[in-house]
Design an enzyme around this catalytic site. Structure first.
Site, PDB file in Angstrom:
ATOM      1  N   GLU A  53       0.817  -1.207   0.000  1.00 38.00           N
ATOM      2  CA  GLU A  53       0.000   0.000   0.000  1.00 38.00           C
ATOM      3  C   GLU A  53       0.855   1.263   0.000  1.00 38.00           C
ATOM      4  O   GLU A  53       0.599   2.191  -0.765  1.00 38.00           O
ATOM      5  CB  GLU A  53      -0.928   0.051   1.227  1.00 38.00           C
ATOM      6  CG  GLU A  53      -1.921  -1.074   1.285  1.00 38.00           C
ATOM      7  CD  GLU A  53      -1.475  -2.233   2.156  1.00 38.00           C
ATOM      8  OE1 GLU A  53      -2.321  -2.800   2.868  1.00 38.00           O
ATOM      9  OE2 GLU A  53      -0.265  -2.578   2.133  1.00 38.00           O
ATOM     10  N   CYS A  81      -2.899  -2.901   7.448  1.00 38.92           N
ATOM     11  CA  CYS A  81      -2.436  -2.822   8.835  1.00 38.92           C
ATOM     12  C   CYS A  81      -2.633  -1.378   9.314  1.00 38.92           C
ATOM     13  O   CYS A  81      -2.982  -0.495   8.522  1.00 38.92           O
ATOM     14  CB  CYS A  81      -0.962  -3.223   8.907  1.00 38.92           C
ATOM     15  SG  CYS A  81       0.158  -2.013   8.168  1.00 38.92           S
ATOM     16  N   CYS A  84      -0.652   1.243   7.181  1.00 37.75           N
ATOM     17  CA  CYS A  84      -1.188   1.442   5.832  1.00 37.75           C
ATOM     18  C   CYS A  84      -2.579   2.070   5.863  1.00 37.75           C
ATOM     19  O   CYS A  84      -2.899   2.900   5.013  1.00 37.75           O
ATOM     20  CB  CYS A  84      -1.203   0.117   5.085  1.00 37.75           C
ATOM     21  SG  CYS A  84       0.471  -0.506   4.762  1.00 37.75           S
TER      22      CYS A  84
END
Length: 150
Positions: A53, A81, A84
């Site tokens: 990302e 996560c 990101c």
């Protein structure tokens, strides 16, 4: 219209898998056109922040010449996560679509919901589109790691 983007995201995840990276692919799309694409490169770059990302967002910003990614959609093979997810907020992404849940540290719906955090100044719409190949690729990758450790 989403199917080609999902297929490209999976293709990038397969590429990461072949290179020994956690199999995550990501693309950034605006008005039906791919602005950027990336896959995890943590091992290759020896950089714990080289998530798909972040790499895709940076490329999209560079390619667009803009500071923010208004009107953009991100397709990623795994639920982002916390790092990101917040990068999606900071980049002002319109929407993210992810193909597999991250039950350990997913920051969209599994552990946290950072994309709808009221304290942030931007909300990213999100959609979970379960794709078995994305989930199985991750399982296979981590199963292989466990066998190497033994």
């Amino acid at each position: 219209m989403e199917e080609p983007f999902i297929n490209l995201t999976l293709k990038l995840a397969r590429e990461a898998y072949k290179k020994g990276e956690v199999p995550i692919g990501c693309i950034v799309v605006r008005e039906g056109k791919v602005l950027s694409k990336a896959y995890n490169r943590v091992e290759e770059l020896r950089d714990p922040t080289a998530h798909a990302e972040l790499l895709a967002l940076k490329k999209a910003l560079k390619n667009s010449g803009e500071k923010y990614l208004y009107g953009c959609e991100v397709y990623v093979s795994l639920e982002p996560c916390p790092m990101c997810a917040y990068a999606l907020v900071l980049a002002r992404v319109e929407r993210v679509v992810f193909l597999a849940q991250d039950e350990l540290c997913g920051a969209v719906m599994s552990k946290f919901n950072l994309l709808e955090e009221p304290a942030f100044n931007h909300r990213v719409r999100w959609e979970y589109v379960p794709v078995e190949e994305a989930r199985e690729m991750l399982r296979s990758f981590f199963r292989g790691l466990r066998h190497k450790i033994r």
